[in-house]
Design a protein around this motif. Sequence first.
Motif, PDB file in Angstrom:
ATOM      1  N   SER A  11      88.264  27.522 -18.173  1.00  0.00           N
ATOM      2  CA  SER A  11      87.462  25.838 -18.905  1.00  0.00           C
ATOM      3  C   SER A  11      88.154  26.479 -20.239  1.00  0.00           C
ATOM      4  CB  SER A  11      85.785  26.189 -18.851  1.00  0.00           C
ATOM      5  OG  SER A  11      85.477  27.580 -19.423  1.00  0.00           O
ATOM      6  N   HIS A  14      86.442  28.767 -22.274  1.00  0.00           N
ATOM      7  CA  HIS A  14      87.194  30.127 -21.571  1.00  0.00           C
ATOM      8  C   HIS A  14      88.235  30.570 -22.134  1.00  0.00           C
ATOM      9  CE1 HIS A  14      83.497  30.861 -18.380  1.00  0.00           C
ATOM     10  NE2 HIS A  14      83.439  31.419 -19.048  1.00  0.00           N
ATOM     11  N   ASP A  72      96.136  26.442 -17.765  1.00  0.00           N
ATOM     12  CA  ASP A  72      94.879  27.870 -17.726  1.00  0.00           C
ATOM     13  C   ASP A  72      94.962  28.074 -17.486  1.00  0.00           C
ATOM     14  OD1 ASP A  72      94.042  25.599 -20.453  1.00  0.00           O
ATOM     15  OD2 ASP A  72      93.398  23.812 -19.573  1.00  0.00           O
TER      16      ASP A  72
END
Length: 544
Positions: A11, A14, A72
Motif C-alpha cells: 500500500s 507501507h 510497489d
Amino acid sequence: MIADSASPRLSPEHAARLRRYGSPETLTAGQRLFGPGDASYDLFLVDEGEVHVIAPGIGAAPEEPIVRFGPDEIVGELSLLTREAPVLIGRVARGGHAHRVSGDGLRRLMVEDPELSDVLLRAFIARRARLSGSAARRTTTIVGPERAKGTLALRTYAARLALMHEWIDPDSVHGSALLRATGLRPEDLPAVILPMALLTNATPGDLAHALGLDAAAQLTETVDLVVVGAGPAGLAAAVYGASEGLDTVLLDRQGPGGQAAASARIENYLGFPSGLSGADLTGRAAVQALKFGARLSAPCTVTALDRSDRRLHMRLSDGTQIATRATIIATGARYRTLDLDRWDDYVGAGIYFAATELEARACAGAPVTVVGGANSAGQAALFLASKGCAVTLAIRGPEIGRSMSAYLIDRILADARIDVRTSTKVAELRGDERLREIRLGRDEPQPCAGLFCFIGAAPETGWLTGLATDDDGFLRTDAQLSPEDLGDAWQALRRLPLPFECSVPGVFAAGDVRSGSMKRVAAAVGEGASAVRSVHAAIGSEPR
C-alpha cells in the motif's frame, strides 16, 4: 512465473514506511542487482521499472525467469533473514528507480515496525515455499544414492534449514545425464551442484560454508549471548534473547530442531489442537529468531567452554573462538544406541533416529521396526504405518502403557498395520552396505528396511568441563548447587546463582540437558525463555 500471492503490492502507506529504512537508487536495464558469488544481497522496493529474478543455468539447463517485480513490490525472500548467499540472479528488465534496504536496515525494521514486519515476513515465507517448487530448487542440487548415509545427511540438513533444493538419484535417467554433463563420478558422491561451486564428497558443513551459513566463523566481536543447541529450548532462548535486544548467536551441530524435529506429529502442544510436526514447530521458531536478528550457524560444533577476563569463550571444532557475556547451554541429549555389531555402519543406512518424510520415502511400503516405548516411538510407528509400512513396534518392557500417552496407545492398538511386541529386544543386524534384516530375540531374521530407534537419550555434556552435574551427567543449576560447587568467581560477584544458572557464572542451562527438567517440548520452551531473564540480570550485575 510464480503466482503473485507471494508478491504483495505494498500500500502507499507501507511503501512510504519501507522507504524510510532504505536509500534511493537508479535502476538501469540489464543491471545485475545480485547473484551467485555475492556474499549477501539487499532488499529492494521497486518504485518504477521492473526486476526479474532468474534461476541461473546449470549444466545443460539454461537460465529461466522465475518471477518479476514491478512498482510497489519488494525483491527478496527468506535468505535476507538467514543471511544465506544468493543463488538466484536479480536483474533489471526495465530501468527506473528503487529503494535499497540493507540487512541492518531490514533487521531494524523488523523490530521497530511490527505491522510492516508481518507483511514482509509472510511474503518471505510464501516465496521460499513457492521457489522450492519451481526451477529455483535446482540451484542446490544434491546428487547421491537415496539410501546412502551421506546423501541422507545432506537432505536432512537442507530440509531443516528450508533450503531451496532438489535431490537427484544418480541411477535415474536424469541423474546419469547430469553426471555426464558435470563430469561427476560415482566416487565423487554425494555431491552438491551450486551455481557458484561443485562440491564433491559433500558434507552439510561444506554446503553451509558455500552458502555463507557458517556465521560463527565470521564473528570477531564479543556478543551478548551464545545459545548452544537449536532444539525447542535453544530456539526459545534465541527468540527471547534477540527480541529483547541481546546480540544473540545460535549454534547447533546439525541444524534447527533438535530431537523435536524428529517427531512426526505433536498433538499436545498448547495452541495447536490439530497437532503439528516437530519440524514445522521448530522451523517456525527458527524463522522467528532470525526475524529478531539472531544469527544461526549450523552445522557448528562447540568443543570447549572456558571463562577468563570476566568473559566466556566458546571454542569450535574448526578452531574458531567466540567471546560472549553469557551462554545458555541447550544441547539436549544424544540418542542412545543398541550394543550390536555393525550398528555404526548402518546409522543413516537403515538405522534412523527420526521418522520424517525423508526416512519414510526411503522405506516406503517396506517392513520396518520401531524400537522404544515412549511417545516418540508411538508417533513414529503411526506415521510410518500411514506411509504404507508394515510396522513392528518392539518394546523392551512388559507392557505398552508404561511410558506412552493413552491417546497414542489407543491408536496403535487399533491400527492393523502395527504389530506390538512387548518384552522384546533387537538381537542382531544383517545386511551389506545397508541394513536388510534384523532378528528380534530368538526369532528367525525378518526383513527390515528401516530400524527406527527411540530408546531415550543421554545428556550432551561431554564437551563441558568444570560444571557441576548430577550422577547421570545432567547440568545442575541454581538451587541444586551446593556451596562446594561455587568457586571464587562467585565471591567477586557477590551474588548467588540465578535461576537456570550453572556453577560457572554466566553459564545457564535449559531444556533436556538440565537436571530435573521435565523432558517435554513445552517445558523446554518455557525454560529457554525464562533463562533469558536471568541472562539480563547476570549481565546487569557485571562489575563496571
